[in-house]
Design a protein around this motif. Structure first.
Motif, PDB file in Angstrom:
ATOM      1  N   PRO A  40     -14.717   0.397  -2.654  1.00 61.38           N
ATOM      2  CA  PRO A  40     -13.047   0.604  -3.011  1.00 61.38           C
ATOM      3  C   PRO A  40     -12.779   1.812  -3.791  1.00 61.38           C
ATOM      4  N   ALA A  79      -0.509   3.746   4.904  1.00 60.77           N
ATOM      5  CA  ALA A  79      -1.031   2.710   4.194  1.00 60.77           C
ATOM      6  C   ALA A  79      -0.913   1.286   5.039  1.00 60.77           C
ATOM      7  N   PHE A  80      -1.739   0.567   5.244  1.00 58.82           N
ATOM      8  CA  PHE A  80      -1.703  -0.464   5.631  1.00 58.82           C
ATOM      9  C   PHE A  80      -2.831  -1.825   5.182  1.00 58.82           C
ATOM     10  N   ASN A  81      -2.138  -2.942   5.370  1.00 56.05           N
ATOM     11  CA  ASN A  81      -3.122  -3.998   4.960  1.00 56.05           C
ATOM     12  C   ASN A  81      -3.860  -4.590   6.017  1.00 56.05           C
ATOM     13  N   SER A  96      -9.304  -9.067   2.289  1.00 59.40           N
ATOM     14  CA  SER A  96      -7.864  -8.539   2.372  1.00 59.40           C
ATOM     15  C   SER A  96      -7.759  -7.146   1.618  1.00 59.40           C
ATOM     16  N   VAL A  97      -7.581  -6.144   2.226  1.00 61.63           N
ATOM     17  CA  VAL A  97      -7.463  -4.827   1.424  1.00 61.63           C
ATOM     18  C   VAL A  97      -5.988  -4.127   1.908  1.00 61.63           C
ATOM     19  N   ILE A  98      -5.771  -3.129   1.152  1.00 59.19           N
ATOM     20  CA  ILE A  98      -4.863  -2.086   1.766  1.00 59.19           C
ATOM     21  C   ILE A  98      -5.738  -0.616   1.829  1.00 59.19           C
ATOM     22  N   VAL A 100      -5.435   3.088   2.272  1.00 62.35           N
ATOM     23  CA  VAL A 100      -4.625   4.606   2.552  1.00 62.35           C
ATOM     24  C   VAL A 100      -5.436   5.617   3.101  1.00 62.35           C
ATOM     25  N   ALA A 114      -9.845   2.598   0.198  1.00 65.54           N
ATOM     26  CA  ALA A 114      -9.468   1.139   0.320  1.00 65.54           C
ATOM     27  C   ALA A 114      -9.255   0.554  -1.159  1.00 65.54           C
ATOM     28  N   ILE A 115      -8.105  -0.165  -1.058  1.00 64.56           N
ATOM     29  CA  ILE A 115      -7.763  -0.797  -2.595  1.00 64.56           C
ATOM     30  C   ILE A 115      -7.947  -2.199  -2.382  1.00 64.56           C
ATOM     31  N   TRP A 116      -8.839  -2.551  -3.267  1.00 65.64           N
ATOM     32  CA  TRP A 116      -9.108  -4.063  -3.414  1.00 65.64           C
ATOM     33  C   TRP A 116     -10.121  -4.514  -4.611  1.00 65.64           C
ATOM     34  N   ASP A 120      -9.969 -10.337  -3.978  1.00 66.38           N
ATOM     35  CA  ASP A 120      -9.565 -10.152  -2.745  1.00 66.38           C
ATOM     36  C   ASP A 120     -10.464 -10.653  -1.605  1.00 66.38           C
TER      37      ASP A 120
ATOM     38  N   VAL B  70       2.390  -8.193  -0.374  1.00 61.92           N
ATOM     39  CA  VAL B  70       0.858  -7.806  -0.478  1.00 61.92           C
ATOM     40  C   VAL B  70       0.729  -6.864  -1.797  1.00 61.92           C
ATOM     41  N   LYS B  72      -2.367  -5.138  -3.868  1.00 59.00           N
ATOM     42  CA  LYS B  72      -3.986  -4.724  -4.295  1.00 59.00           C
ATOM     43  C   LYS B  72      -4.400  -3.696  -5.163  1.00 59.00           C
ATOM     44  N   ILE B  73      -5.205  -4.002  -6.009  1.00 61.78           N
ATOM     45  CA  ILE B  73      -5.239  -3.221  -7.311  1.00 61.78           C
ATOM     46  C   ILE B  73      -7.013  -2.932  -7.191  1.00 61.78           C
ATOM     47  N   ALA B  74      -7.282  -1.546  -7.681  1.00 63.67           N
ATOM     48  CA  ALA B  74      -8.634  -1.465  -7.846  1.00 63.67           C
ATOM     49  C   ALA B  74      -8.651  -0.142  -8.911  1.00 63.67           C
ATOM     50  N   ALA B  79      -1.836  -0.596  -4.685  1.00 63.62           N
ATOM     51  CA  ALA B  79      -1.060  -0.410  -3.658  1.00 63.62           C
ATOM     52  C   ALA B  79      -0.200  -1.827  -3.206  1.00 63.62           C
ATOM     53  N   ILE B  98       5.400   0.766   1.521  1.00 66.89           N
ATOM     54  CA  ILE B  98       4.135   0.573   0.843  1.00 66.89           C
ATOM     55  C   ILE B  98       4.161   1.668  -0.525  1.00 66.89           C
ATOM     56  N   VAL B 100       1.975   3.435  -3.424  1.00 67.60           N
ATOM     57  CA  VAL B 100       0.560   3.722  -4.093  1.00 67.60           C
ATOM     58  C   VAL B 100       0.861   4.160  -5.499  1.00 67.60           C
ATOM     59  N   ILE B 115       5.133   5.148   0.914  1.00 67.67           N
ATOM     60  CA  ILE B 115       4.908   5.332   2.358  1.00 67.67           C
ATOM     61  C   ILE B 115       5.741   4.655   3.386  1.00 67.67           C
TER      62      ILE B 115
END
Lengths: 124, 124
Positions: A40, A79-81, A96-98, A100, A114-116, A120, B70, B72-74, B79, B98, B100, B115
């Motif tokens: 991450p 960016a996508f989940n 489950s991540v987002i 970028v 990857a942001i998680w 998550d 959704v 997500k945090i890291a 995001a 989305i 970021v 985005i």
């Protein structure tokens, strides 16, 4: 010429499919030379093909399914989940991540972040 | 010490609420000095408070509602997907993006990148 939205979307769909059910080579084929992977975010980015190959190699043998959620694309960035479920006998581990990503003109991935966080990842 | 997940989540929730129904000052209060805004990604980043104030000033008078999707945090990065609906009489314009963001130790926003593309804006 910059990659089109459609080409970038194709790469993302191939990526999610390959991460879940493909080989390391399938995944690596979507990356541009010199690409970086930070997964991450906050960990040391992987900057060599060898280290990226090692990263995807860990999950290659696992039985996994993936689902693509919200996707947003702008100017060579997306960016996508997505959710990746690992099937371990009776148990399922879902993460489950987002992600970028940035892309080159051929819609190859030039960077992935990857942001998680721990929250998550869920075991069912 | 880095901002906690909870503090970052609070900032994100305040941001979505303030963008929809608050004032420019409400939004700006969530940003750190020297922050940058790139919305959408691919456009020139706004790097001064004046230009960021101008950006949010455009939507301040509009009647809007927002919904956070959704998140997500890291490690000081987040995001999140959110939808902003502008009510123009009988008509509604919905945009789904989305964002970021990066955050400083006080969970103030140090950068925002949105985005989205034309296909993410829908008139109903």
């Amino acid at each position: 010429m910059a990659a089109s939205r459609e080409d970038i979307l194709n790469t993302i769909e191939s990526y999610v499919k390959s991460v879940a059910g493909g080989t390391v080579d399938d995944v690596l084929a979507l990356y541009a030379p010199g690409a970086t992977v930070e997964d991450p975010v906050g960990t040391d980015p992987r900057t060599t093909e060898e280290s990226i190959r090692e990263f995807y190699g860990i999950i290659e043998p696992l039985e996994q399914t993936a689902e693509l959620g919200v996707v947003k694309i702008a100017a060579g960035t997306a960016a996508f989940n997505f959710s990746l479920t690992t099937h371990l006998g009776e148990q399922k581990v879902e993460i489950s991540v987002i992600d970028v990503m940035t892309f080159d003109d051929d819609a190859k991935i030039t960077s992935m972040k990857a942001i998680w966080g721990p929250e998550d990842m869920v075991t069912r």
